[in-house]
Design a protein around this motif. Structure first.
Motif, PDB file in Angstrom:
ATOM      1  N   SER A  24       1.173 -20.769  14.200  1.00 36.36           N
ATOM      2  CA  SER A  24       1.591 -21.216  12.865  1.00 36.36           C
ATOM      3  C   SER A  24       2.795 -20.445  12.337  1.00 36.36           C
ATOM      4  O   SER A  24       3.429 -20.863  11.375  1.00 36.36           O
ATOM      5  CB  SER A  24       0.420 -21.091  11.888  1.00 36.36           C
ATOM      6  OG  SER A  24      -0.111 -19.792  11.968  1.00 36.36           O
ATOM      7  N   HIS A  25       3.136 -19.299  12.977  1.00 36.20           N
ATOM      8  CA  HIS A  25       4.277 -18.504  12.508  1.00 36.20           C
ATOM      9  C   HIS A  25       5.445 -18.492  13.486  1.00 36.20           C
ATOM     10  O   HIS A  25       6.420 -17.791  13.266  1.00 36.20           O
ATOM     11  CB  HIS A  25       3.831 -17.063  12.248  1.00 36.20           C
ATOM     12  CG  HIS A  25       2.952 -16.933  11.036  1.00 36.20           C
ATOM     13  ND1 HIS A  25       1.638 -17.355  11.036  1.00 36.20           N
ATOM     14  CD2 HIS A  25       3.202 -16.478   9.799  1.00 36.20           C
ATOM     15  CE1 HIS A  25       1.122 -17.143   9.850  1.00 36.20           C
ATOM     16  NE2 HIS A  25       2.049 -16.611   9.072  1.00 36.20           N
ATOM     17  N   GLU A  27       8.793 -19.572  15.431  1.00 33.40           N
ATOM     18  CA  GLU A  27      10.003 -20.233  14.952  1.00 33.40           C
ATOM     19  C   GLU A  27      10.515 -21.238  15.959  1.00 33.40           C
ATOM     20  O   GLU A  27      10.422 -21.026  17.159  1.00 33.40           O
ATOM     21  CB  GLU A  27      11.076 -19.173  14.683  1.00 33.40           C
ATOM     22  CG  GLU A  27      10.683 -18.336  13.494  1.00 33.40           C
ATOM     23  CD  GLU A  27      11.803 -17.438  13.024  1.00 33.40           C
ATOM     24  OE1 GLU A  27      12.932 -17.555  13.551  1.00 33.40           O
ATOM     25  OE2 GLU A  27      11.534 -16.644  12.126  1.00 33.40           O
ATOM     26  N   SER A  45       4.983 -28.374  14.086  1.00 36.10           N
ATOM     27  CA  SER A  45       4.102 -27.403  13.431  1.00 36.10           C
ATOM     28  C   SER A  45       2.663 -27.648  13.895  1.00 36.10           C
ATOM     29  O   SER A  45       2.351 -28.714  14.456  1.00 36.10           O
ATOM     30  CB  SER A  45       4.184 -27.570  11.914  1.00 36.10           C
ATOM     31  OG  SER A  45       3.546 -28.786  11.549  1.00 36.10           O
TER      32      SER A  45
END
Ligand code: SIN
Ligand code: MN
Length: 235
Positions: A24-25, A27, A45
């Motif tokens: 979820s984090h 890039e 995502s």
């Protein structure tokens, strides 16, 4: 598709290592792989992945769902497959409107939101593209796919270099990406959940395959053990 056995890869393609960061984090990263080939890392995502996985699950396990195709020579593929838009017959290597190599079921359309999704990915890789077919494959921990070219689509589509857009969901796959010739050097990429790989133009007929699935690497949020791969093409 033309199946061949996988060969040893010669070069590992490195992208920024984000494996210790929760999905979820992570890039987004655009990694050019060669003329016409672009790796869109962490492109979807986790929420977007979950929405697509829910649709994949419903299709793969629904009526006229996934099956293990038999190939020429009597062997079985190492994936479960469902085609949308057009059916790819694993015995004839031709596209058709009903599954004549399996259960005669008619082919369902590609969901419109998936067409948009694939078009968006292609645009980020520099292509104008609206797919009319999608091959969905499910790989369990032993799933794999031999080195092959995608060359069963219409001549115009291939000659125009219209891309193949490939979306990976669930467990990481070791993806092999070779050249136009069978014996060209092969790159190895770890395709993670949410990654999208686009190859068109000069890369449209490059050999590719999946040599292994790395079990237990799916984002926990997806609750998946295995991997879905969607490849979008225009016939
Ligand atoms: C395919 O080449 O049809 C599938 C590739 C993949 O699973 O990444
Ligand atoms: Mn392929």
């Amino acid at each position: 598709m033309r199946e061949h056995g996988c060969r040893e890869f010669v070069k590992i393609v490195a992208a920024t290592v984000q494996t210790r960061i929760p999905f979820s984090h992570r890039e987004r990263e655009l990694v050019p792989i060669g003329d016409g080939a672009v790796w869109l890392k962490h492109w979807l995502s986790v929420d977007e992945q979950r929405a697509v996985v829910d649709q994949c699950d419903a299709i793969m396990n629904g009526p006229a769902g996934g099956y293990v195709p038999l190939v020429r020579g009597g062997g079985k593929m190492h994936v479960r497959m469902v085609c949308l838009g057009r059916h790819w017959n694993a015995l004839t290597y031709k596209y058709e409107s009903t599954r004549t190599d399996h259960d005669q079921a008619p082919v369902a359309p590609v969901p419109e939101e998936w067409v948009q999704l694939a078009s968006r990915a292609a645009a980020e890789a520099g292509f104008t593209f609206a797919p009319d077919l999608c091959i969905m494959n499910w790989y369990d921990a032993d799933g794999r796919m031999g080195l092959h070219q995608d060359k069963d689509e219409g001549r115009e589509s291939i000659e125009a270099g219209l891309p193949v857009v490939s979306i990976s969901l669930g467990d990481t796959a070791r993806f092999l990406f070779g050249g136009i010739k069978r014996r060209d050097p092969i790159q190895s990429l770890l395709l993670e959940s949410g990654d999208t790989f686009v190859f068109g133009g000069a890369a449209r007929l490059r050999y590719h395959g999946v040599s292994r699935i790395i079990a237990g690497t799916s984002p926990p949020e997806l609750g998946l053990e295995g991997r879905f791969n969607l490849t979008f093409r225009k016939y």
